[in-house]
Design an enzyme around this catalytic site. Sequence first.
Site, PDB file in Angstrom:
ATOM      1  N   VAL A  11      54.703  19.613 -83.750  1.00  0.00           N
ATOM      2  CA  VAL A  11      53.543  18.668 -83.309  1.00  0.00           C
ATOM      3  C   VAL A  11      52.454  18.318 -84.341  1.00  0.00           C
ATOM      4  O   VAL A  11      52.341  17.062 -84.615  1.00  0.00           O
ATOM      5  CB  VAL A  11      52.622  19.316 -82.078  1.00  0.00           C
ATOM      6  CG1 VAL A  11      51.499  18.688 -81.803  1.00  0.00           C
ATOM      7  CG2 VAL A  11      53.449  19.514 -80.907  1.00  0.00           C
ATOM      8  N   PHE A 152      53.035  14.818 -76.053  1.00  0.00           N
ATOM      9  CA  PHE A 152      54.083  14.995 -74.786  1.00  0.00           C
ATOM     10  C   PHE A 152      55.635  14.755 -75.790  1.00  0.00           C
ATOM     11  O   PHE A 152      56.298  14.070 -75.082  1.00  0.00           O
ATOM     12  CB  PHE A 152      53.850  13.903 -73.772  1.00  0.00           C
ATOM     13  CG  PHE A 152      52.728  14.271 -72.955  1.00  0.00           C
ATOM     14  CD1 PHE A 152      53.007  15.108 -72.033  1.00  0.00           C
ATOM     15  CD2 PHE A 152      51.701  13.720 -73.299  1.00  0.00           C
ATOM     16  CE1 PHE A 152      51.672  15.607 -71.393  1.00  0.00           C
ATOM     17  CE2 PHE A 152      50.353  13.842 -72.539  1.00  0.00           C
ATOM     18  CZ  PHE A 152      50.409  14.953 -71.501  1.00  0.00           C
ATOM     19  N   LEU A 153      55.339  14.770 -77.127  1.00  0.00           N
ATOM     20  CA  LEU A 153      56.456  14.360 -77.774  1.00  0.00           C
ATOM     21  C   LEU A 153      57.831  15.337 -77.576  1.00  0.00           C
ATOM     22  O   LEU A 153      57.614  16.490 -77.379  1.00  0.00           O
ATOM     23  CB  LEU A 153      56.336  14.100 -79.179  1.00  0.00           C
ATOM     24  CG  LEU A 153      55.366  15.102 -80.188  1.00  0.00           C
ATOM     25  CD1 LEU A 153      56.430  16.255 -80.410  1.00  0.00           C
ATOM     26  CD2 LEU A 153      55.026  14.464 -81.275  1.00  0.00           C
ATOM     27  N   LYS A 204      48.906  18.847 -69.339  1.00  0.00           N
ATOM     28  CA  LYS A 204      50.219  19.214 -70.023  1.00  0.00           C
ATOM     29  C   LYS A 204      51.197  20.285 -69.483  1.00  0.00           C
ATOM     30  O   LYS A 204      52.319  20.020 -69.375  1.00  0.00           O
ATOM     31  CB  LYS A 204      49.681  19.639 -71.499  1.00  0.00           C
ATOM     32  CG  LYS A 204      50.547  20.459 -72.411  1.00  0.00           C
ATOM     33  CD  LYS A 204      51.738  19.272 -72.964  1.00  0.00           C
ATOM     34  CE  LYS A 204      52.627  19.999 -73.844  1.00  0.00           C
ATOM     35  NZ  LYS A 204      53.541  19.207 -74.588  1.00  0.00           N
ATOM     36  N   PHE A 249      65.579  13.377 -65.923  1.00  0.00           N
ATOM     37  CA  PHE A 249      65.744  15.001 -65.785  1.00  0.00           C
ATOM     38  C   PHE A 249      66.402  15.090 -64.858  1.00  0.00           C
ATOM     39  O   PHE A 249      66.005  16.221 -63.970  1.00  0.00           O
ATOM     40  CB  PHE A 249      64.192  15.523 -66.005  1.00  0.00           C
ATOM     41  CG  PHE A 249      63.693  15.230 -67.380  1.00  0.00           C
ATOM     42  CD1 PHE A 249      63.344  14.153 -68.095  1.00  0.00           C
ATOM     43  CD2 PHE A 249      63.875  16.491 -68.147  1.00  0.00           C
ATOM     44  CE1 PHE A 249      63.021  14.273 -69.313  1.00  0.00           C
ATOM     45  CE2 PHE A 249      63.420  16.506 -69.624  1.00  0.00           C
ATOM     46  CZ  PHE A 249      63.125  15.309 -70.027  1.00  0.00           C
ATOM     47  N   GLY A 253      73.408  21.015 -65.644  1.00  0.00           N
ATOM     48  CA  GLY A 253      74.216  21.411 -66.824  1.00  0.00           C
ATOM     49  C   GLY A 253      73.885  22.967 -66.818  1.00  0.00           C
ATOM     50  O   GLY A 253      73.731  23.667 -65.766  1.00  0.00           O
ATOM     51  N   CYS A 260      59.536  24.465 -75.595  1.00  0.00           N
ATOM     52  CA  CYS A 260      58.517  23.986 -74.594  1.00  0.00           C
ATOM     53  C   CYS A 260      58.818  24.520 -73.153  1.00  0.00           C
ATOM     54  O   CYS A 260      57.887  25.296 -72.707  1.00  0.00           O
ATOM     55  CB  CYS A 260      58.115  22.421 -74.501  1.00  0.00           C
ATOM     56  SG  CYS A 260      57.586  21.902 -76.070  1.00  0.00           S
ATOM     57  N   LYS A 320      69.348  21.131 -77.547  1.00  0.00           N
ATOM     58  CA  LYS A 320      69.809  19.596 -77.115  1.00  0.00           C
ATOM     59  C   LYS A 320      70.094  18.670 -78.239  1.00  0.00           C
ATOM     60  O   LYS A 320      70.320  19.237 -79.344  1.00  0.00           O
ATOM     61  CB  LYS A 320      68.527  18.649 -76.415  1.00  0.00           C
ATOM     62  CG  LYS A 320      67.657  18.803 -77.342  1.00  0.00           C
ATOM     63  CD  LYS A 320      66.210  17.856 -76.517  1.00  0.00           C
ATOM     64  CE  LYS A 320      65.414  17.033 -77.538  1.00  0.00           C
ATOM     65  NZ  LYS A 320      64.434  16.591 -76.846  1.00  0.00           N
ATOM     66  N   ARG A 327      66.141  27.293 -80.447  1.00  0.00           N
ATOM     67  CA  ARG A 327      65.325  28.204 -79.802  1.00  0.00           C
ATOM     68  C   ARG A 327      65.536  28.173 -78.307  1.00  0.00           C
ATOM     69  O   ARG A 327      65.634  26.990 -77.543  1.00  0.00           O
ATOM     70  CB  ARG A 327      63.687  27.767 -79.802  1.00  0.00           C
ATOM     71  CG  ARG A 327      63.102  28.284 -81.216  1.00  0.00           C
ATOM     72  CD  ARG A 327      61.666  27.776 -81.546  1.00  0.00           C
ATOM     73  NE  ARG A 327      61.629  26.372 -81.778  1.00  0.00           N
ATOM     74  CZ  ARG A 327      60.582  25.838 -82.106  1.00  0.00           C
ATOM     75  NH1 ARG A 327      59.246  26.257 -82.039  1.00  0.00           N
ATOM     76  NH2 ARG A 327      60.560  24.357 -82.227  1.00  0.00           N
TER      77      ARG A 327
HETATM   78  C1  UDX Z   1      59.784  18.603 -73.529  1.00  0.00           C
HETATM   79  C2  UDX Z   1      59.153  17.489 -72.945  1.00  0.00           C
HETATM   80  O1  UDX Z   1      60.144  16.699 -72.554  1.00  0.00           O
HETATM   81  C3  UDX Z   1      58.077  16.864 -73.939  1.00  0.00           C
HETATM   82  O2  UDX Z   1      57.334  15.911 -73.156  1.00  0.00           O
HETATM   83  C4  UDX Z   1      57.143  18.105 -74.405  1.00  0.00           C
HETATM   84  O3  UDX Z   1      56.117  17.642 -75.321  1.00  0.00           O
HETATM   85  C5  UDX Z   1      57.785  19.375 -75.181  1.00  0.00           C
HETATM   86  O4  UDX Z   1      58.850  19.788 -74.364  1.00  0.00           O
HETATM   87  P1  UDX Z   1      61.587  18.818 -75.445  1.00  0.00           P
HETATM   88  O5  UDX Z   1      61.878  20.360 -75.364  1.00  0.00           O
HETATM   89  O6  UDX Z   1      61.772  18.376 -76.982  1.00  0.00           O
HETATM   90  O7  UDX Z   1      60.649  18.181 -74.771  1.00  0.00           O
HETATM   91  O8  UDX Z   1      63.045  18.597 -74.995  1.00  0.00           O
HETATM   92  P2  UDX Z   1      63.582  17.847 -73.566  1.00  0.00           P
HETATM   93  O9  UDX Z   1      64.272  16.455 -74.017  1.00  0.00           O
HETATM   94  O10 UDX Z   1      62.496  17.536 -72.557  1.00  0.00           O
HETATM   95  O11 UDX Z   1      64.594  18.698 -72.946  1.00  0.00           O
HETATM   96  C6  UDX Z   1      64.375  20.085 -72.707  1.00  0.00           C
HETATM   97  C7  UDX Z   1      65.437  20.840 -71.958  1.00  0.00           C
HETATM   98  O12 UDX Z   1      65.943  20.499 -70.744  1.00  0.00           O
HETATM   99  C8  UDX Z   1      66.798  20.615 -72.992  1.00  0.00           C
HETATM  100  O13 UDX Z   1      67.467  21.972 -73.000  1.00  0.00           O
HETATM  101  C9  UDX Z   1      67.755  19.774 -72.039  1.00  0.00           C
HETATM  102  O14 UDX Z   1      69.147  19.868 -72.462  1.00  0.00           O
HETATM  103  C10 UDX Z   1      67.271  20.046 -70.705  1.00  0.00           C
HETATM  104  N1  UDX Z   1      67.625  18.818 -69.800  1.00  0.00           N
HETATM  105  C11 UDX Z   1      66.787  17.838 -69.853  1.00  0.00           C
HETATM  106  C12 UDX Z   1      68.535  19.244 -68.906  1.00  0.00           C
HETATM  107  O15 UDX Z   1      69.207  20.168 -68.752  1.00  0.00           O
HETATM  108  N2  UDX Z   1      68.733  18.151 -67.836  1.00  0.00           N
HETATM  109  C13 UDX Z   1      68.101  16.673 -67.991  1.00  0.00           C
HETATM  110  O16 UDX Z   1      68.291  16.004 -67.156  1.00  0.00           O
HETATM  111  C14 UDX Z   1      67.065  16.717 -68.983  1.00  0.00           C
END
Ligand code: UDX
Length: 438
Positions: A11, A152-153, A204, A249, A253, A260, A320, A327
């Site tokens: 961040v 929220f990134l 948040k 979302f 899976g 986060c 992802k 992590r």
């Molecule tokens: C997340 C939030 O999206 C972001 O707004 C916040 O600031 C930090 O946390 P991030 O952790 O980078 O971001 O990843 P994100 O793309 O949200 O995915 C989180 C996890 O959920 C991943 O492991 C992803 O594989 C999983 N996921 C996401 C699913 O299993 N299915 C989905 O449909 C979406």
Amino acid sequence: MDIAVIGTGYVGLVTGAVFAELGNHVICVDKMPERIAMLKDLKMPFFEPGLREMVERNMEDGRLSFTTDTGEAVKASEIIFIAVGTPPKENGETDLGQVEAAAAEIGKNYNNYKIIVNKSTVPVGTGDLVREIIVRHKPPELDIHVVSNPEFLSEGQAVADALNPDRIVIGAPNQQVAMKLIELYSILEKPMIITSVRSAEMIKYASNAFLATKVSFINSVANLCEKVGADVDEVRRGMGLDDRIGSRFLRAGVGYGGSCFPKDTESLLNVSKAFGAEMQILEGTIAVNRTQPVLFVDKAESVLGTLDGKLIGVLGLSFKPNTDDIREASALHIIALLQERGARVQVYDPMAMDNVRRSGLQASFCEDEYDAAAGADAVMVLTEWNRFRQLNFSRLKRVMAGAHLFDGRNIYDPAVVRRYGLSYHGVGRPSVFADETH
Ligand code: UDX
């Protein structure tokens, strides 16, 4: 504006680079001299598309600099962002040690009126704590205000998210303070919402916990789909077209990971218990996510008869795609389970191999996806990297010993996979067996 950003993690570094890009003078601070030396040398501590170029550009233009000297940065700035780590403690509470240390340093170097902005994800009420600590150390005649401005990134698209956010949340103690932040962000021309500090802190947590719950919800639906013979991918598409639900979302899976969702759901649950308003729904969200890797491994065990002595090729290790971050990655939980049950594992990830090696994982580290599949009884795709979407199934089948493809992210068309003589096993979808394996 003159800005200091304390903490050069995900961040902090992205925030600092983006504010410099928007024309401000930014000093990024970190206690770790090695990290600051690396950054001055244009070596990023993690991979994030576009970040290195942005840092380079703004350093060259003299708008972005790095230091280990918090005092110097605090004194030179009118707005100070706290973006340090807030890891979980053993008992699930949030460790605010780094936030408290940053607040104390700010207080000790407080030389004129400043606005302190908390960007770290912190439990509700931390804004007040930061204020108290600074007040304890600063000269009494100088005024101070603490704002909450959560970030929220999303990893892998952090720079784009920071430049193009859905909304900007400003939790400020009064209108005048809010105006300063509005001025800073106005160039982005994005919707801003002004709230109390506590509401912003809550927004948040609630946002991340809601998204995590959405993922666990669809994963629960997926598990039921398997029992009743439905396909969760069709269900997801049907649900997502309802505007009230939305399609994002909703991908079933092997579960969510990252820095986060796992931490923030635990932390919010903890806060809710501490205040006597337990969010039972989060118990479910967390439990579903813990079980998802186990169910996936159970399925492989049942298809293969046993995992003992089997060779499994694992494609994808990061939590992802487009990040080297491992992590809480579901892939690592799955590998641990496979090994516990006697399987040998060959792994490949386009970007996370070094991090996985450093984590101490004992496995064969491979050159590419086909190398990881060589001689394997089954291949598991656990992160939906784009290059895995383009797998050459006939080549895969040729190098494998067995013919089972486990799709942990539902990225393949089962019928296409079958055409190449491979059996397909997704999450929440009926398995499709190739003739010779059934
Ligand atoms: C997340 C939030 O999206 C972001 O707004 C916040 O600031 C930090 O946390 P991030 O952790 O980078 O971001 O990843 P994100 O793309 O949200 O995915 C989180 C996890 O959920 C991943 O492991 C992803 O594989 C999983 N996921 C996401 C699913 O299993 N299915 C989905 O449909 C979406």
